[in-house]
Design a protein around this motif. Structure first.
Motif, PDB file in Angstrom:
ATOM      1  N   MET A   1       0.803  -1.313  -0.182  1.00  0.00           N
ATOM      2  CA  MET A   1       0.091  -0.068  -0.053  1.00  0.00           C
ATOM      3  C   MET A   1       0.935   1.307  -0.069  1.00  0.00           C
ATOM      4  SD  MET A   1      -3.132  -0.452  -0.166  1.00  0.00           S
ATOM      5  CE  MET A   1      -3.846   0.851   0.547  1.00  0.00           C
ATOM      6  N   ASP A   2       0.398   2.065  -0.764  1.00  0.00           N
ATOM      7  CA  ASP A   2       1.404   3.400  -0.823  1.00  0.00           C
ATOM      8  C   ASP A   2       0.618   4.819  -0.019  1.00  0.00           C
ATOM      9  OD1 ASP A   2       3.437   2.838  -2.311  1.00  0.00           O
ATOM     10  OD2 ASP A   2       2.098   2.474  -3.907  1.00  0.00           O
ATOM     11  N   ASP A   3      -0.319   4.315   1.147  1.00  0.00           N
ATOM     12  CA  ASP A   3      -0.921   5.448   2.045  1.00  0.00           C
ATOM     13  C   ASP A   3      -0.481   4.943   3.310  1.00  0.00           C
ATOM     14  OD1 ASP A   3      -2.716   3.619   3.322  1.00  0.00           O
ATOM     15  OD2 ASP A   3      -4.094   3.867   1.835  1.00  0.00           O
ATOM     16  N   ILE A   4      -0.504   5.866   4.520  1.00  0.00           N
ATOM     17  CA  ILE A   4       0.001   5.564   5.740  1.00  0.00           C
ATOM     18  C   ILE A   4      -0.921   5.004   6.461  1.00  0.00           C
ATOM     19  CG2 ILE A   4       0.519   6.922   7.857  1.00  0.00           C
ATOM     20  CD1 ILE A   4       1.391   9.352   6.326  1.00  0.00           C
ATOM     21  N   HIS A   5      -2.148   5.093   6.399  1.00  0.00           N
ATOM     22  CA  HIS A   5      -3.279   4.431   7.291  1.00  0.00           C
ATOM     23  C   HIS A   5      -3.658   3.146   6.946  1.00  0.00           C
ATOM     24  CE1 HIS A   5      -5.422   7.006   4.420  1.00  0.00           C
ATOM     25  NE2 HIS A   5      -6.190   6.205   4.465  1.00  0.00           N
ATOM     26  N   GLY A   6      -3.617   2.884   5.620  1.00  0.00           N
ATOM     27  CA  GLY A   6      -4.373   1.460   4.999  1.00  0.00           C
ATOM     28  C   GLY A   6      -3.574   0.341   5.932  1.00  0.00           C
ATOM     29  N   GLU A   7      -2.306   0.354   5.995  1.00  0.00           N
ATOM     30  CA  GLU A   7      -1.634  -1.060   6.566  1.00  0.00           C
ATOM     31  C   GLU A   7      -2.118  -1.194   7.904  1.00  0.00           C
ATOM     32  OE1 GLU A   7       0.122  -4.195   5.834  1.00  0.00           O
ATOM     33  OE2 GLU A   7       0.128  -2.954   4.388  1.00  0.00           O
ATOM     34  N   ILE A   8      -2.324   0.057   8.834  1.00  0.00           N
ATOM     35  CA  ILE A   8      -2.605  -0.101  10.191  1.00  0.00           C
ATOM     36  C   ILE A   8      -4.051  -0.677  10.175  1.00  0.00           C
ATOM     37  CG2 ILE A   8      -3.240   1.215  12.369  1.00  0.00           C
ATOM     38  CD1 ILE A   8      -1.249   3.274  11.033  1.00  0.00           C
ATOM     39  N   LEU A  63      -3.687  10.758  20.587  1.00  0.00           N
ATOM     40  CA  LEU A  63      -3.188  11.627  19.639  1.00  0.00           C
ATOM     41  C   LEU A  63      -3.138  10.780  18.113  1.00  0.00           C
ATOM     42  CD1 LEU A  63      -1.608  13.927  18.437  1.00  0.00           C
ATOM     43  CD2 LEU A  63       0.500  13.167  19.368  1.00  0.00           C
ATOM     44  N   PRO A  64      -2.588   9.459  18.468  1.00  0.00           N
ATOM     45  CA  PRO A  64      -2.600   8.718  17.197  1.00  0.00           C
ATOM     46  C   PRO A  64      -4.053   8.234  16.543  1.00  0.00           C
ATOM     47  CG  PRO A  64      -1.772   7.342  18.977  1.00  0.00           C
ATOM     48  CD  PRO A  64      -1.805   8.842  19.375  1.00  0.00           C
ATOM     49  N   VAL A  65      -4.925   8.155  17.606  1.00  0.00           N
ATOM     50  CA  VAL A  65      -6.307   8.125  17.259  1.00  0.00           C
ATOM     51  C   VAL A  65      -6.770   9.355  16.353  1.00  0.00           C
ATOM     52  CG1 VAL A  65      -8.854   7.880  17.912  1.00  0.00           C
ATOM     53  CG2 VAL A  65      -6.933   6.694  19.105  1.00  0.00           C
ATOM     54  N   ALA A  66      -6.197  10.589  16.648  1.00  0.00           N
ATOM     55  CA  ALA A  66      -6.954  11.670  16.162  1.00  0.00           C
ATOM     56  C   ALA A  66      -6.252  11.817  14.674  1.00  0.00           C
ATOM     57  CB  ALA A  66      -6.474  12.801  16.933  1.00  0.00           C
ATOM     58  N   LEU A  67      -5.035  11.493  14.619  1.00  0.00           N
ATOM     59  CA  LEU A  67      -4.118  11.613  13.351  1.00  0.00           C
ATOM     60  C   LEU A  67      -4.544  10.880  12.371  1.00  0.00           C
ATOM     61  CD1 LEU A  67      -0.525  12.127  14.714  1.00  0.00           C
ATOM     62  CD2 LEU A  67      -2.257  13.939  14.280  1.00  0.00           C
ATOM     63  N   LEU A  68      -4.936   9.359  12.890  1.00  0.00           N
ATOM     64  CA  LEU A  68      -5.255   8.445  12.020  1.00  0.00           C
ATOM     65  C   LEU A  68      -6.689   8.720  11.362  1.00  0.00           C
ATOM     66  CD1 LEU A  68      -4.605   5.589  10.983  1.00  0.00           C
ATOM     67  CD2 LEU A  68      -5.568   4.770  12.865  1.00  0.00           C
ATOM     68  N   ALA A  69      -7.704   9.219  12.235  1.00  0.00           N
ATOM     69  CA  ALA A  69      -8.837   9.735  11.713  1.00  0.00           C
ATOM     70  C   ALA A  69      -8.973  10.625  10.640  1.00  0.00           C
ATOM     71  CB  ALA A  69      -9.583  10.044  13.082  1.00  0.00           C
ATOM     72  N   TRP A 208       2.091  -0.030  11.534  1.00  0.00           N
ATOM     73  CA  TRP A 208       2.232  -0.664  10.268  1.00  0.00           C
ATOM     74  C   TRP A 208       2.463  -2.019  10.339  1.00  0.00           C
ATOM     75  CZ3 TRP A 208       4.006   0.166   4.958  1.00  0.00           C
ATOM     76  CH2 TRP A 208       3.329   1.233   4.298  1.00  0.00           C
ATOM     77  N   HIS A 209       3.482  -2.445  11.159  1.00  0.00           N
ATOM     78  CA  HIS A 209       4.134  -3.760  11.645  1.00  0.00           C
ATOM     79  C   HIS A 209       3.543  -4.397  12.649  1.00  0.00           C
ATOM     80  CE1 HIS A 209       6.927  -2.783   8.233  1.00  0.00           C
ATOM     81  NE2 HIS A 209       7.067  -1.683   8.833  1.00  0.00           N
ATOM     82  N   GLY A 210       2.374  -4.084  13.151  1.00  0.00           N
ATOM     83  CA  GLY A 210       1.665  -4.930  14.352  1.00  0.00           C
ATOM     84  C   GLY A 210       2.259  -4.789  15.587  1.00  0.00           C
TER      85      GLY A 210
END
Length: 562
Positions: A1-8, A63-69, A208-210
């Motif tokens: 994947m070439d986006d930041i959030h999809g792999e999460i 904070l990571p919740v907000a950024l991911l959202a 990204w890596h669990g």
């Protein structure tokens, strides 16, 4: 994947009950992180979030919740550290064009007038957000979509919003995962401000890596003793910091309780510090280099016995070129490839100046202003800068921005700022009215981040000029502080006073002066405690220095040198 959030999201499907993010007050599993981010993303989408969304939060597991959202809502986030002065916060909000601000009610007093922006309070609006769907949002980010706007210092007095798309960050994450051996057993301690781009690595790469992200509080990161304790207690496997942060840690006497992988970046890694970090049990240690304009890190090098420590080889989508090489083999680092940012938000002329065409005809190159020498194995050795940009505790600072702020004071006719032995020093030509160092420090504190507030001041009748009529920085008088300070007080106070003057390079320190007003920051506080302990046989801690930041207070707390 070439986006930041999809792999999460895929990591959440693989291991929904694994711990994803923790702080001092609780934890979220991958399922909870995923669902909370989805609900907030739906809420943002309903509010019409499409452009930049400001995230104005302290470091916590929220904070990571907000950024991911924000990313899942197909928007780009603009991180704003609440410790910034109100004027700078307002400037970033206005320049970014953010129509929505994510925050919580405890920070209400720190936000400027809304200016028509919608304010979403994660605590007050909790029930409304919880009522949104936890399902993934439809659609998928394009690799070229904007991920975040990261504001850095600007020479004109206006901060620059670096517009970074998903692609370069995703490519970096893939490479770093392989280099560092990341996986479900990874425990990464996140201690950087969200407004510093290395936080993107700390908050998202482990997910990204669990792996697990341990979000450290501000007071922990600024105290070497407490930081070392937390790294050991949390059984952290990976930690990233600037060299200044690493020096604070190793100076506390900390040694790694178990195998810890370290990344040092954001400023030059001195050879002696590299040795100290490795001796403290950090293995492997990686030296990372890269500007915000190249998606965080552009090169990485595992530290060996080789000195000076090289910058390393290109990582992610970065491509490194050395142009304008002189007779000594030194040239300016230019970065190309898919790692490059779009440019500077709303500043097309500056973008065109710094992002130019590759002479080879293969895309764009970013001119870093860093000078380096390339070795036979392809690695780079950092030599210095070509302009007035410096690194202070890992933050990139344009001295021109500080000079511009000083010149805006009504009692200042002209100003020049230099970096001298890791401290900022200003040369000021008054406009006629009397102006003092304390007044100028307070003036800067209201306008600039703490790391850009000048430590020392000299007042001149006129600036020295060269034959071209330009400022001759080499002719500026030395600000070496050998002036005696206050000589009254007990023997212990006089001893501490002498040490404080030498460490802070500041004369005229009073026994009850707050040492932070004389330029003391976390690194210098560490050096001060170390010097006092070495000369007086005491065990003064960094925390005590901040609790009693005066000469008299330190002498009393530690019962020094009697």
């Amino acid at each position: 994947m070439d986006d930041i959030h999809g792999e999460i999201g895929r990591a959440a499907l693989r291991s929904p009950d694994a711990i994803a993010v923790t702080d001092a007050f609780g934890e979220y599993t991958y399922r909870e992180l995923d669902q909370r981010a989805n609900r907030l993303a739906w809420h943002l989408r309903a509010l019409g979030a499409t452009g930049p969304v400001a995230v104005f939060l302290r470091r916590s597991r929220e904070l990571p919740v907000a950024l991911l959202a924000v990313l899942r809502a197909s928007a780009a986030y603009v991180p704003i550290d609440p410790i910034l002065p109100a004027e700078r916060i307002a400037l970033i909000l206005a320049d970014s064009g953010a129509s929505i601000v994510l925050t919580d009610s405890s920070l209400l007093g720190r936000l400027p007038e809304s200016g028509g922006r919608r304010i979403v309070y994660l605590d007050r609006d909790r029930e409304r957000i919880a009522g949104c769907s936890a399902d993934p949002l439809p659609g998928q980010a394009s690799p070229d979509d904007l991920a975040y706007l990261m504001y850095t210092s600007g020479s004109t007095g206006r901060p620059k919003g670096v517009a970074v798309p998903h692609r370069g960050v995703a490519e970096l994450f893939r490479d770093m995962g392989k280099l560092l051996g990341l996986g479900p057993d990874t425990v990464w301690a996140a201690g950087s401000s969200s407004a510093f781009d290395i936080s993107v690595v700390e908050l998202f790469l482990p997910l990204w890596h669990g792996g697990r992200v341990e979000v450290l509080a501000e007071d922990v990161v600024s105290d070497g003793d407490q930081l070392g304790y937390e790294l050991d207690q949390l059984e952290v496997t990976h930690f990233q910091a600037t060299p200044s942060g690493w020096r604070l840690l190793v100076a506390s006497g900390w040694t790694a309780a178990s195998g810890l992988t370290g990344i040092a970046g954001g400023e030059v890694l001195p050879d002696d510090l590299a040795d100290d970090i490795v001796k403290a049990g950090v293995r492997p240690l990686w030296n990372a280099y890269g500007p915000t304009e190249a998606s965080i890190w552009a090169t990485m090098q595992q530290v060996t016995d080789r000195r000076p420590v090289p910058l390393g080889q290109a990582v992610g989508g970065a491509r490194i070129r050395l142009l304008g090489i002189d007779d000594d083999g030194v040239g300016e680092i230019h970065i190309g490839g898919t790692a490059l940012a779009r440019g500077y938000h709303g500043q097309p002329e500056l973008t065109a100046e710094r992002f130019g065409p590759d002479p080879s005809g293969t895309g764009r190159l970013y001119r870093t202003g860093d000078r380096a020498r390339r070795h036979a194995d392809g690695s780079l050795e950092f030599v210095g800068r070509v302009d007035d940009q410096v690194k202070i505790r890992g933050y990139r600072v344009e001295l021109g921005e500080i000079e511009s702020a000083l010149r805006s004071h009504p009692a200042v006719h002209d100003a020049a700022v230099v970096l001298d032995e890791e401290m900022l020093a200003a040369y000021v030509v008054p406009a006629g009215d009397a102006v003092g160092a304390d007044e100028l420090r307070d003036f800067l504190r209201d306008r600039l981040p703490p790391y850009m507030v000048v430590d020392r001041y000299s007042f001149l009748g006129a600036m020295p000029l060269n034959t071209s009529g330009k400022l001759d920085r080499r002719a500026l008088p030395s600000q070496a502080a050998n002036t005696p300070g206050e000589l009254t007080g007990s023997p212990a106070e006089r001893r501490v006073l002498r040490i404080a003057q030498e460490v802070l390079h500041a004369g005229g320190i009073g026994l009850t002066d707050d040492l932070r007003d004389h330029g003391m920051h976390s690194v210098l506080a560490m050096r001060l405690a170390s010097r006092v302990n070495r000369e007086c046989g005491t065990e003064l801690t960094i925390r005590q220095v901040y609790q009693r930041p005066t000469v008299a207070g330190l002498a009393e707390v530690a019962s020094l040198c009697e």
